[in-house]
Design a protein around this motif. Structure first.
Motif: not given
Length: 187
Positions: A37-49
């Motif tokens: 499944v192709s998904i997307q997340m907020d950049r701020q969450d991605a940076n923290l992760l």
């Protein structure tokens, strides 16, 4: 375990266009999913992760209210502009073994009485999701010169629910005596 909010990816936009909208393209596969499944997340969450978790870390994805237990299989960052480019997640299923990797960190390396040589930084293993570990910290305080530490010496890797994918006698680190410099021959 971290919970990250994700949503179905807007397929009309290319990855570069998503990033311009402060979104990071991702995918989740495996487990009970019949296809990725192709998904997307907020950049701020991605940076923290990206900063706080590593490959093999367990993460729960909140996909429109449905919590999906996953592990990070891959994370990519653009080395030129330091932007997170992509995450790949593997969905986990209770009762089903999964391959992962545990990262080894050393504590008190500055107090070692000899030359420290870390030979192994990641340990591949398989386990059920509830037995997964993503980091092991080894405290070096009090370890004398001459110490050779193997996987079989680390309690976390002796758990019955973990199957190592490399031999238990694999060397993790060694501490050697500091060599003294010989005075030049004055003869």
């Amino acid at each position: 375990m971290a919970i990250i909010k994700v949503e179905k990816r807007n397929e009309a936009l290319k990855p570069r266009q998503l990033r311009q909208k402060n979104l990071v393209p991702c995918c989740v596969y495996g487990g009970t999913l019949t296809q990725s499944v192709s998904i997307q997340m907020d950049r701020q969450d991605a940076n923290l992760l990206f900063r706080t978790k590593r490959q093999g870390s367990k993460v729960k994805l909140d996909f429109n209210g449905l919590l999906i237990q996953t592990q990070i299989k891959e994370k990519k960052r653009n080395m030129l502009n330091n932007e997170v480019e992509h995450f790949s997640f593997q969905a986990l299923t209770d009762g089903q073994k999964v391959n992962s990797v545990a990262h080894i960190f050393l504590r008190n390396a500055d107090v070692v009485p000899g030359n420290l040589e870390q030979l192994l930084f990641e340990v591949p293993f398989s386990s059920l999701p509830e037995n997964m570990i993503d980091t092991v910290t080894i405290d070096l305080e009090g370890m004398p010169a001459g110490t050779n530490l193997t996987l079989q010496d680390i309690p976390e890797f002796q758990h019955e629910g973990i199957t190592l994918q490399i031999p238990k006698n694999t060397m993790v680190l060694r501490i050697r005596e500091k060599k003294r410099l010989l005075a030049p021959y004055a003869g």
